[in-house]
Design an enzyme around this catalytic site. Structure first.
Site, PDB file in Angstrom:
ATOM      1  CD  GLU A 120      10.643   3.922  11.219  1.00  0.00           C
ATOM      2  OE1 GLU A 120      10.021   4.470  12.045  1.00  0.00           O
ATOM      3  OE2 GLU A 120      10.377   2.721  10.906  1.00  0.00           O
ATOM      4  CG  MET A 135      -2.373   1.105   0.978  1.00  0.00           C
ATOM      5  SD  MET A 135      -1.801   2.679   1.426  1.00  0.00           S
ATOM      6  CE  MET A 135      -1.281   2.419   3.285  1.00  0.00           C
TER       7      MET A 135
END
Length: 446
Positions: free
Chosen positions: A243, A222
């Protein structure tokens, strides 16, 4: 002594280097594609002469000899901070434990609380100034080395240097031993092709993304399809503040969407802490002057990321209950992933002007017998881990829509959560909400 002379004086075979490990030691392997290969093999070779060796790693991407050659855990006890698919298999066989924690605090855990007897990390070759780059993984590598009593580096020519912010490298003077040998290619995460549900969830999130947004994407089909949709969209002047870099960012860059114009933290560069993906991604980030790696205690700090306006984060979860609690790491007591940086980015998006964090999930799954089960449940089953509490609930997204749960009452949350559940399960969810006294008679599902 010149850097090259110092290098040669510290050069050992893997078998020689691991002799420093003593019974009872804590050993660090690092993360992902920078985990050691030669040193792991050599340490496993000492199985019969050692006792009680605790090894920590994170997101294991290739089979480890200390695990494979010690299936009863007689000598080596392995644990991870975040689970890969391989770690999940190890855990299901009782060969891997989980280290719980808030990801942004991981470097702090090492510097303040954890014992590290020996650190064994794979790095890129030394540069002319005597530095080894931590390559595709910054995260907490420097903190691990700072905490370690002994640092052993495994040099891999296939791990390329990256453009660093800080804590992205270590100097030869801070290293005890160096190991050379075969150079395996960085472990890749094969491209994950999104299914139709992933595409629909992404389509539901896309209208919320604004020009100038700083984007954070997680791992999986996704988030990558979000990157592909952004690449085909009319959005412009986006920033990379993440991140972990996934392949979706390369799609965005190639389409001219990533300019980092409004990234106040990176000074015009994309900000990241870990790279996990395909060779295409590794090649893109290597020595990329338009991006910089930083430790996770910096990248994931809400006080830092919130300096960027319109921080837009897309992360995943496993299930969602009617109280708007998100479980992103377990199925009952079975650990299947990890907390990761989800709670970090939820908090950071709250603090960012115009910030948004979308926690996405498909509304259903199929059990082992092929029966359709709802991922939206009245309450979690015993042992289910709450990764993001309801007090921090923000946007939830499924293929049936996006809802904002921030600050809502229990009955409002129940209505909103049920509105994005699969239609076949809504009536039963309403009945359960009524029994739990979190349903108002005037509630209506869209």
């Amino acid at each position: 002594m010149s850097y090259l002379s110092e290098y040669k004086s510290k050069l050992r075979t893997a078998e020689e280097a691991v002799k420093v490990v003593k019974s009872g030691d804590y050993v660090e392997y690092g993360l992902g594609c920078t985990m050691p290969v030669l040193l792991d093999r050599a340490l496993a070779g000492r199985k019969e002469e050692l006792e009680d060796i605790k090894v920590r790693g994170m997101f294991t991407m290739h089979p480890l000899d200390i695990v494979e050659k010690d299936p009863s855990r007689e000598t080596f006890t392995y644990s991870v901070w975040q689970m890969s698919g391989l770690d999940r298999k190890y855990h299901d066989r009782g060969l891997c434990s989980y280290n719980a924690g808030v990801y942004r605090y991981k470097p702090v855990y090492y510097r303040k609380y954890l014992t590290v007897d020996v650190a064994m990390l794979s790095v890129s070759p030394m540069d002319d100034e005597g530095y080894f780059s931590f390559s595709y993984v910054n995260s907490s590598q420097k903190a691990i080395c700072d905490a370690a009593k002994t640092v052993i580096l495994e040099v891999n020519e296939n791990l390329k240097r990256v453009n660093g912010g800080f804590d992205d490298k270590i100097h030869i003077s801070d290293v005890d031993y160096i190991v050379e040998g075969e150079n395996p290619l960085p472990d890749e995460i094969p491209e994950i092709f999104p299914n139709e549900t992933d595409k629909k969830i992404a389509e539901n999130i896309m209208p919320y993304i604004r020009d100038g947004a700083n984007i954070q994407l997680g791992i999986g089909g996704m988030p990558n399809v979000i990157g592909q949709m952004i690449a085909r969209s009319d959005l412009k002047n986006l920033g990379m503040y993440t991140e972990m870099i996934c392949d979706g960012f390369v799609d965005m860059y190639d389409a001219g969407k990533l300019t980092n114009k409004y990234n106040r933290v990176g000074g015009g560069k994309g900000v990241w802490s870990v790279t996990l993906g395909t060779k295409r991604l590794y090649d893109w980030i290597a020595n990329n002057p338009e991006a910089a790696s930083f430790p996770v205690n910096y990248v994931n700090a809400p006080s830092v990321m919130s300096q960027n306006d319109n921080l837009t984060c897309i992360v995943n979860c496993v299930s969602l209950d009617l109280f708007s609690q998100f479980s992103s790491e377990s199925s009952g007591t079975r650990q299947i992933s990890g907390t990761g940086g989800q709670i970090d980015f939820v908090e950071g998006a709250f603090e960012s002007e115009g910030g948004q964090c979308f926690i996405a999930l498909s509304s259903t799954r199929k059990d082992r017998d092929g029966n359709l089960q709802s991922r939206i449940v009245p309450t979690f089953k015993p042992g289910e881990i709450v990764s993001t509490p309801r007090s921090l609930a923000f946007y939830a997204a499924t293929e049936y829509g996006v809802v904002n749960l921030a600050g809502k009452s229990t009955w409002e949350r129940a209505e909103l959560v049920i509105s994005i559940a699969h239609p076949d399960f809504r009536e039963e969810l309403i009945r359960q909400a009524e029994e739990m006294n979190i349903w108002r008679r005037s509630n209506k599902i869209r």
